[in-house]
Design an enzyme around this catalytic site. Structure first.
Site, short mmCIF file in Angstrom:
data_model
loop_
_atom_site.label_atom_id
_atom_site.label_comp_id
_atom_site.label_asym_id
_atom_site.label_seq_id
_atom_site.Cartn_x
_atom_site.Cartn_y
_atom_site.Cartn_z
CE LYS A 1 -1.35 -4.19 3.29
NZ LYS A 1 -1.73 -5.48 2.69
CE1 TYR B 1 -3.35 -0.09 4.89
CE2 TYR B 1 -3.78 -2.40 5.29
CZ TYR B 1 -3.55 -1.36 4.42
OH TYR B 1 -3.51 -1.60 3.07
CB SER C 1 -0.90 0.02 1.24
OG SER C 1 -1.50 1.28 1.41
C1 WQD Z 1 -9.45 9.80 0.71
C2 WQD Z 1 -9.74 11.28 0.93
C3 WQD Z 1 -10.08 11.86 3.23
C4 WQD Z 1 -13.82 9.60 3.70
C5 WQD Z 1 -6.82 4.78 2.66
C6 WQD Z 1 -5.73 3.93 3.23
C7 WQD Z 1 -4.88 3.36 2.14
C8 WQD Z 1 -5.74 2.65 1.13
C9 WQD Z 1 -6.84 3.56 0.61
C10 WQD Z 1 -5.60 0.32 1.72
C11 WQD Z 1 -9.02 11.86 2.14
C12 WQD Z 1 -11.35 12.09 2.42
C13 WQD Z 1 -12.65 10.15 3.17
C14 WQD Z 1 -14.90 10.45 4.05
C15 WQD Z 1 -13.61 12.35 3.35
N1 WQD Z 1 -6.30 1.47 1.68
N2 WQD Z 1 -12.56 11.50 3.01
N3 WQD Z 1 -14.75 11.80 3.86
O1 WQD Z 1 -7.11 7.73 3.52
O2 WQD Z 1 -6.26 8.22 1.17
O3 WQD Z 1 -6.25 5.88 2.00
O4 WQD Z 1 -7.57 4.01 1.74
O5 WQD Z 1 -4.53 0.09 1.27
O6 WQD Z 1 -3.97 2.48 2.73
O7 WQD Z 1 -4.91 4.77 4.01
O8 WQD Z 1 -8.41 6.97 1.47
O9 WQD Z 1 -10.77 7.11 0.85
O10 WQD Z 1 -10.16 7.08 3.32
O11 WQD Z 1 -9.69 9.12 1.94
O12 WQD Z 1 -13.51 13.58 3.18
O13 WQD Z 1 -15.99 10.01 4.53
O14 WQD Z 1 -11.13 11.43 1.19
O15 WQD Z 1 -9.88 12.91 4.17
O16 WQD Z 1 -8.65 13.18 1.84
P1 WQD Z 1 -6.97 7.32 2.10
P2 WQD Z 1 -9.83 7.51 1.93
#
Ligand code: WQD
Length: 343
Positions: A153, A149, A124
């Site tokens: 990795k 998490y 990841s």
């Molecule tokens: C994306 C953006 C949030 C939810 C994570 C893991 C990564 C991978 C992908 C496994 C950010 C914003 C999110 C919400 C929001 N998973 N957001 N409201 O955090 O980049 O990555 O998932 O491998 O390891 O870390 O993805 O989709 O959670 O967030 O505003 O309800 O959307 O702040 O800017 P992230 P995400």
């Protein structure tokens, strides 16, 4: 090749299974169904047009894992199984370290005993942590994640590097996923998180289909194009193709282990994704702006040049295609995998 896909009933795993069939490989699914549905198998066989072998197995159990290798010879492993919710890992680190590390050690141990030397590992972009600026390159150092998490990795990448160095002939590809989104164009399989989605795209999808009232945007005061977080979203079908490209490249690898970013190299903000989803679905996605989420970066996107140069792979699908394919899946399956299949 006969390829064991651990976590093959999951979101990325199931799309990878389809990509393997399309490439002429024979996938064998092993899954404990802790975060996936048995119903995906019928859907996979509908899309693939062939039967797909699937075994329920707890990969932290040596005997159960051994059985997977005894049925018929396995030529390679694509290891997608693992717990993957960032927030949950902070509240349950023991479960995350135990499950993710022990299952990987068990798979690697049984591979060694059966002379299986080809491994593609689901890593990841979280391994890059907060100390490196985008575009993120594979040689960024040190690797350190801000959550348990991501640390699993980082540790697993190091474990597999040491194991490959000690076992003659092993070839290991470490695939660092950016943000997988979207769904297969059939609309039969897609992202189906249990409970409240942690990730942005499935949350938006559930608001658009009416399962949730509104999205909370985690902060709009970042130094970004519109103040909201920017990420490198990659279509899960492109991501699955990256697994097949890595698998087919293993024999040509000149090193025992090689990390590859699987991303597009472009970034999209939260509000840009909301607007794209509204265009794709024709629905309004109401949102409120809340506080920043702990641990979030302002911007994260890949330098995808190594995968293009060495695997001959690059992501091709646009944000609009990601949203259109996600919407088709969500609209056809408002309750996810438990939705009845249309006749
Ligand atoms: C994306 C953006 C949030 C939810 C994570 C893991 C990564 C991978 C992908 C496994 C950010 C914003 C999110 C919400 C929001 N998973 N957001 N409201 O955090 O980049 O990555 O998932 O491998 O390891 O870390 O993805 O989709 O959670 O967030 O505003 O309800 O959307 O702040 O800017 P992230 P995400």
């Amino acid at each position: 090749m006969r390829v064991l896909v651990t976590g093959g009933a999951g979101y990325v795993g199931s799309h990878t299974v389809l990509a393997l069939v399309e490439a002429g490989h024979t996938p064998v699914i092993a899954d404990n169904f802790s975060n996936s549905s048995r119903g995906v198998l019928e859907r996979l066989e509908l899309v693939a047009g062939v039967p797909i072998e699937c075994h329920e197995a707890e990969l932290t159990d040596v005997e159960a894992t051994e059985r997977l290798f005894r049925v018929e010879p396995i030529d390679a492993v694509i290891h997608c199984a693992g717990l993957k919710a960032v927030g949950e890992s902070v509240s349950a680190p023991l479960e995350y370290y135990r499950n993710n590390l022990v299952s990987t050690l068990t798979v690697a141990d049984v591979m060694a005993r059966h002379g299986v030397r080809r491994l593609v590992f689901s890593s990841s972009a979280t391994v890059y942590g907060a100390s490196h600026a985008s575009p993120l390159g594979e040689d960024s150092w040190p690797l350190e994640s801000s959550n348990p998490y991501g640390q699993t990795k980082v540790i697993i990448e190091r474990m597999l590097t040491d194991i490959a160095a000690a076992h003659v002939g092993w070839k290991v590809a470490l695939l660092r996923y950016f943000n997988p989104v979207g769904a297969h164009s059939s609309g039969l399989i897609g992202e189906d998180p249990r409970g409240i989605p942690n990730n942005l795209m499935p949350f938006i999808a559930q608001v658009a289909v009416g399962r949730r009232d509104r999205l909370t945007v985690h902060g709009d005061d970042y130094e970004t194009i519109d103040g909201t977080g920017e990420r490198d979203y990659i279509h899960v079908v492109d991501l699955a193709a990256g697994h097949v490209a890595a698998l087919d490249h293993l024999d040509a690898m000149t090193t025992d282990v090689r990390a590859f970013n699987l991303g597009t190299g472009a970034s999209t903000s939260v509000l840009q994704l909301v607007r794209a989803y509204e265009r794709a679905s024709g629905r309004t996605v109401p949102y409120t702006v809340g506080p920043r989420r702990d641990g979030d970066l302002a911007v994260a996107y890949a330098d995808p040049s190594r995968a293009r140069a060495e695997l001959g792979w690059m992501a091709t699908r646009s944000i609009d295609e990601m949203c259109a394919d996600s919407w088709r899946w969500q609209q056809n399956n408002p309750s996810g995998m438990s939705s009845r299949l249309a006749n």
